[in-house]
Design a protein around this motif. Structure first.
Motif, PDB file in Angstrom:
ATOM      1  N   VAL A   1       6.422 -23.746   1.975  1.00 20.12           N
ATOM      2  CA  VAL A   1       5.907 -23.256   1.079  1.00 20.12           C
ATOM      3  C   VAL A   1       6.102 -21.716   1.018  1.00 20.12           C
ATOM      4  CG1 VAL A   1       3.400 -22.367   0.436  1.00 20.12           C
ATOM      5  CG2 VAL A   1       3.824 -24.548   1.212  1.00 20.12           C
ATOM      6  N   TRP A   2       6.830 -21.250  -0.382  1.00 25.44           N
ATOM      7  CA  TRP A   2       7.117 -19.990  -0.335  1.00 25.44           C
ATOM      8  C   TRP A   2       6.239 -19.129  -1.384  1.00 25.44           C
ATOM      9  CZ3 TRP A   2       8.128 -18.228  -5.285  1.00 25.44           C
ATOM     10  CH2 TRP A   2       8.520 -19.199  -6.393  1.00 25.44           C
TER      11      TRP A   2
ATOM     12  N   GLY B   1       8.105 -19.126   5.751  1.00 29.81           N
ATOM     13  CA  GLY B   1       8.983 -18.619   4.623  1.00 29.81           C
ATOM     14  C   GLY B   1       8.107 -17.511   3.679  1.00 29.81           C
ATOM     15  N   LEU B   2       6.700 -17.203   3.870  1.00 31.01           N
ATOM     16  CA  LEU B   2       6.171 -16.620   2.984  1.00 31.01           C
ATOM     17  C   LEU B   2       6.322 -15.060   3.246  1.00 31.01           C
ATOM     18  CD1 LEU B   2       4.000 -17.573   0.938  1.00 31.01           C
ATOM     19  CD2 LEU B   2       2.206 -16.835   2.630  1.00 31.01           C
ATOM     20  N   GLU B   3       6.676 -14.479   1.962  1.00 31.45           N
ATOM     21  CA  GLU B   3       6.997 -12.996   2.084  1.00 31.45           C
ATOM     22  C   GLU B   3       5.792 -12.120   1.614  1.00 31.45           C
ATOM     23  OE1 GLU B   3      10.456 -11.984   0.136  1.00 31.45           O
ATOM     24  OE2 GLU B   3      12.024 -13.012   1.459  1.00 31.45           O
ATOM     25  N   ARG B   4       4.891 -12.588   0.631  1.00 28.22           N
ATOM     26  CA  ARG B   4       3.803 -11.986   0.340  1.00 28.22           C
ATOM     27  C   ARG B   4       2.554 -12.855   0.282  1.00 28.22           C
ATOM     28  NH1 ARG B   4       0.489 -10.346  -4.273  1.00 28.22           N
ATOM     29  NH2 ARG B   4       0.483  -7.907  -4.200  1.00 28.22           N
ATOM     30  N   LEU B   5       1.171 -12.379   0.673  1.00 26.94           N
ATOM     31  CA  LEU B   5       0.128 -12.804   0.457  1.00 26.94           C
ATOM     32  C   LEU B   5      -0.510 -12.100  -0.739  1.00 26.94           C
ATOM     33  CD1 LEU B   5      -1.389 -12.961   4.089  1.00 26.94           C
ATOM     34  CD2 LEU B   5      -0.773 -15.069   2.548  1.00 26.94           C
ATOM     35  N   GLN B   6      -0.806 -12.939  -1.909  1.00 29.78           N
ATOM     36  CA  GLN B   6      -1.296 -12.575  -3.083  1.00 29.78           C
ATOM     37  C   GLN B   6      -2.887 -11.897  -3.051  1.00 29.78           C
ATOM     38  OE1 GLN B   6       0.777 -12.459  -5.623  1.00 29.78           O
ATOM     39  NE2 GLN B   6       2.442 -13.474  -4.529  1.00 29.78           N
TER      40      GLN B   6
ATOM     41  N   GLU C   1       4.343  -8.253   2.753  1.00 28.12           N
ATOM     42  CA  GLU C   1       3.241  -7.649   1.870  1.00 28.12           C
ATOM     43  C   GLU C   1       1.870  -8.431   1.994  1.00 28.12           C
ATOM     44  OE1 GLU C   1       2.356  -5.598  -2.406  1.00 28.12           O
ATOM     45  OE2 GLU C   1       4.130  -6.494  -1.850  1.00 28.12           O
ATOM     46  N   ILE C   2       0.681  -7.647   2.153  1.00 29.22           N
ATOM     47  CA  ILE C   2      -0.528  -8.495   1.980  1.00 29.22           C
ATOM     48  C   ILE C   2      -1.235  -7.660   1.067  1.00 29.22           C
ATOM     49  CG2 ILE C   2      -2.729  -8.477   3.055  1.00 29.22           C
ATOM     50  CD1 ILE C   2      -1.333  -8.413   6.044  1.00 29.22           C
ATOM     51  N   GLY C   3      -1.760  -8.378   0.027  1.00 30.47           N
ATOM     52  CA  GLY C   3      -2.109  -8.026  -1.340  1.00 30.47           C
ATOM     53  C   GLY C   3      -3.636  -7.433  -1.444  1.00 30.47           C
ATOM     54  N   THR C   4      -3.857  -6.978  -2.388  1.00 31.54           N
ATOM     55  CA  THR C   4      -5.305  -6.483  -2.584  1.00 31.54           C
ATOM     56  C   THR C   4      -6.376  -7.273  -2.245  1.00 31.54           C
ATOM     57  OG1 THR C   4      -4.566  -4.863  -4.451  1.00 31.54           O
ATOM     58  CG2 THR C   4      -6.772  -5.327  -4.139  1.00 31.54           C
ATOM     59  N   ALA C   5      -7.269  -7.028  -1.398  1.00 35.62           N
ATOM     60  CA  ALA C   5      -8.591  -7.783  -1.016  1.00 35.62           C
ATOM     61  C   ALA C   5      -8.269  -9.171  -0.510  1.00 35.62           C
ATOM     62  CB  ALA C   5      -9.378  -7.886  -2.281  1.00 35.62           C
ATOM     63  N   CYS C   6      -7.142  -9.136   0.235  1.00 34.94           N
ATOM     64  CA  CYS C   6      -6.832 -10.585   0.566  1.00 34.94           C
ATOM     65  C   CYS C   6      -7.668 -11.216   1.499  1.00 34.94           C
ATOM     66  CB  CYS C   6      -5.210 -10.337   1.256  1.00 34.94           C
ATOM     67  SG  CYS C   6      -4.513 -11.861   1.803  1.00 34.94           S
ATOM     68  N   PHE C   7      -8.145 -10.455   2.526  1.00 33.79           N
ATOM     69  CA  PHE C   7      -9.058 -11.014   3.490  1.00 33.79           C
ATOM     70  C   PHE C   7     -10.436 -10.292   3.494  1.00 33.79           C
ATOM     71  CE2 PHE C   7      -4.943 -12.101   5.338  1.00 33.79           C
ATOM     72  CZ  PHE C   7      -5.128 -13.253   5.532  1.00 33.79           C
ATOM     73  N   ARG C   8     -10.552  -9.718   2.224  1.00 36.37           N
ATOM     74  CA  ARG C   8     -11.882  -8.964   2.171  1.00 36.37           C
ATOM     75  C   ARG C   8     -13.156  -9.835   2.246  1.00 36.37           C
ATOM     76  NH1 ARG C   8     -13.617  -4.993  -2.990  1.00 36.37           N
ATOM     77  NH2 ARG C   8     -15.516  -4.706  -2.417  1.00 36.37           N
ATOM     78  N   ASP C   9     -13.999  -9.313   2.900  1.00 40.12           N
ATOM     79  CA  ASP C   9     -15.329  -9.857   3.463  1.00 40.12           C
ATOM     80  C   ASP C   9     -15.323 -11.095   3.944  1.00 40.12           C
ATOM     81  OD1 ASP C   9     -16.943  -8.045   2.193  1.00 40.12           O
ATOM     82  OD2 ASP C   9     -16.794  -8.954   0.196  1.00 40.12           O
ATOM     83  N   CYS C  10     -14.110 -11.164   4.928  1.00 38.88           N
ATOM     84  CA  CYS C  10     -14.079 -12.216   6.225  1.00 38.88           C
ATOM     85  C   CYS C  10     -14.929 -11.926   7.247  1.00 38.88           C
ATOM     86  CB  CYS C  10     -12.516 -12.527   6.347  1.00 38.88           C
ATOM     87  SG  CYS C  10     -11.834 -13.393   5.034  1.00 38.88           S
TER      88      CYS C  10
ATOM     89  N   PRO D   1       3.103  -9.314  11.817  1.00 38.08           N
ATOM     90  CA  PRO D   1       4.358  -9.307  12.169  1.00 38.08           C
ATOM     91  C   PRO D   1       5.009  -7.861  12.002  1.00 38.08           C
ATOM     92  CG  PRO D   1       3.908 -10.074   9.998  1.00 38.08           C
ATOM     93  CD  PRO D   1       2.735  -9.753  10.352  1.00 38.08           C
ATOM     94  N   GLU D   2       6.193  -8.013  12.703  1.00 40.62           N
ATOM     95  CA  GLU D   2       7.070  -6.563  12.661  1.00 40.62           C
ATOM     96  C   GLU D   2       7.715  -6.430  11.121  1.00 40.62           C
ATOM     97  OE1 GLU D   2       7.307  -3.968  14.894  1.00 40.62           O
ATOM     98  OE2 GLU D   2       5.842  -5.107  15.962  1.00 40.62           O
ATOM     99  N   SER D   3       7.766  -7.506  10.645  1.00 39.21           N
ATOM    100  CA  SER D   3       8.375  -7.484   9.089  1.00 39.21           C
ATOM    101  C   SER D   3       7.345  -6.891   8.145  1.00 39.21           C
ATOM    102  CB  SER D   3       8.625  -8.708   8.872  1.00 39.21           C
ATOM    103  OG  SER D   3       7.472  -9.575   8.617  1.00 39.21           O
ATOM    104  N   LEU D   4       6.157  -6.655   8.636  1.00 39.45           N
ATOM    105  CA  LEU D   4       5.170  -6.253   7.377  1.00 39.45           C
ATOM    106  C   LEU D   4       5.317  -4.644   7.202  1.00 39.45           C
ATOM    107  CD1 LEU D   4       2.613  -7.154   5.865  1.00 39.45           C
ATOM    108  CD2 LEU D   4       1.120  -6.131   7.856  1.00 39.45           C
ATOM    109  N   ARG D   5       5.276  -4.545   5.649  1.00 36.53           N
ATOM    110  CA  ARG D   5       5.759  -3.168   5.215  1.00 36.53           C
ATOM    111  C   ARG D   5       4.404  -2.800   4.440  1.00 36.53           C
ATOM    112  NH1 ARG D   5       8.423  -3.575   8.476  1.00 36.53           N
ATOM    113  NH2 ARG D   5      10.603  -3.482   8.550  1.00 36.53           N
ATOM    114  N   VAL D   6       3.741  -3.414   3.746  1.00 36.07           N
ATOM    115  CA  VAL D   6       2.609  -3.092   2.801  1.00 36.07           C
ATOM    116  C   VAL D   6       1.276  -3.869   3.039  1.00 36.07           C
ATOM    117  CG1 VAL D   6       1.853  -2.564   0.348  1.00 36.07           C
ATOM    118  CG2 VAL D   6       4.239  -2.616   1.049  1.00 36.07           C
ATOM    119  N   ILE D   7       0.338  -3.138   3.192  1.00 35.16           N
ATOM    120  CA  ILE D   7      -1.326  -3.484   3.201  1.00 35.16           C
ATOM    121  C   ILE D   7      -1.778  -3.219   1.975  1.00 35.16           C
ATOM    122  CG2 ILE D   7      -3.271  -3.942   4.490  1.00 35.16           C
ATOM    123  CD1 ILE D   7      -1.882  -3.677   7.162  1.00 35.16           C
TER     124      ILE D   7
END
Length: 300
Positions: A206-207, A228-233, A254-263, A272-278
């Motif tokens: 899943v990409w 293989g996932l590069e961005r969480l929408q 990248e982790i997108g806006t409100a991705c895990f909000r209210d968990c 991961p070390e590859s992460l650049r944007v939250i």
């Protein structure tokens, strides 16, 4: 003419056809031939809103069942579909589902040669509990199982590459989904408000995971994301209130806006070390999350 088409009240063509009265009731066996010609197509809306039709037996030789052919059949419980059928419903996202709003349809056998479940196929089939999907399937269309509130378990066969938008929206009893290794794309809101779903194990192929794909899956306790996932929408897992731990895969950037909000039960996230944007509000309202360790290369 070489064949007959069974039609509803929307047909305006010129080929040989047989119109079905909406008063059709009880059990109906469609013959293999009418006036000496084989029945090949069940047309758009052919049996739509036959509110007293309980059972229908379609003959061998039918190759296509068009959009909304059996939608709104309120007491329909049993359908026989021959293996000669290759096309079920339309390809367009706005096409009406063949079995949409058949609230008493509990199960059926799909033809072995089917390659795609069209848009809205079982939309509003609130009694549908089980369904074996054919092994040749490659795609599950938009809104396919929308509001199938009795569906408890689904095994998506190897070969399926795409799950469409809102495909399992509000399948409130769905506890288990088995995803194939062939899967590549899960579109927006595919599992929105599947409030009984306990695990989301995404295969490594899943990409793309669409926006709000698992929004409000309030029983989700196990989450495995593909390598293989590069961005969480945006809002991918908003309101997954039972989720306690997330391990984000290496390669994610990248982790997108409100991705895990209210968990609200989320206690631990491994970045991961590859992460650049939250994104903004990605973990807003996650009051149980303490002292996360962010990667050195994080930009914002």
């Amino acid at each position: 003419p070489t064949a007959v088409k069974i039609v509803g009240n929307r047909w305006n063509g010129t080929n040989p056809c047989v119109a079905i009265p909406k008063e059709t009731a009880g059990a109906l066996v469609v013959p293999t031939h009418i006036a000496g010609l084989p029945v090949r197509v069940i047309g758009e809306g052919a049996f739509a809103n036959c509110k007293r039709l309980e059972r229908i037996d379609l003959p061998d030789g039918v190759i296509a069942i068009e959009s909304e052919a059996l939608c709104g059949c309120e007491v329909l419980r049993e359908v026989r579909i021959p293996d000669t059928v290759r096309t079920l419903g339309g390809r367009a996202p706005w096409a009406g589902g063949v079995f949409a709003d058949c609230p008493n349809l509990r199960t059926l056998r799909l033809p072995a040669g089917l390659t795609r479940l069209g848009a809205h196929m079982f939309d509003g089939c609130t009694a549908l509990e089980t369904l074996d999907l054919p092994t040749g399937l490659t795609e599950i269309g938009e809104w396919c199982f929308n509001a199938c509130t009795a569906l408890r378990r689904i095994v998506i066969p190897e070969g399926v590459r795409r799950i469409g938008e809102w495909a399992f929206n509000e399948c409130k009893a769905l506890r288990e989904v088995v995803l194939p290794q062939s899967l590549r794309v899960i579109e927006e809101c595919a599992f929105w408000e599947c409030e009984s779903l306990r695990a989301a194990v995404l295969p490594d192929g899943v990409w793309y995971l669409g926006e709000a794909a698992f929004h409000d899956c309030s029983s989700l306790v196990e989450l495995r994301l593909p390598a293989g996932l590069e961005r969480l929408q945006d809002r991918s897992f908003t309101d997954c209130t039972a989720l306690r731990e997330v391990v984000l895969p290496e390669g994610l950037r990248e982790i997108g806006t409100a991705c895990f909000r209210d968990c609200t039960a989320l206690e631990r996230v491994t970045f991961p070390e590859s992460l650049r944007v939250i994104g903004r509000f990605a973990f807003y309202g996650d009051d149980a999350l303490h002292c996360p360790v962010f990667p050195a290369g994080l930009e914002r």
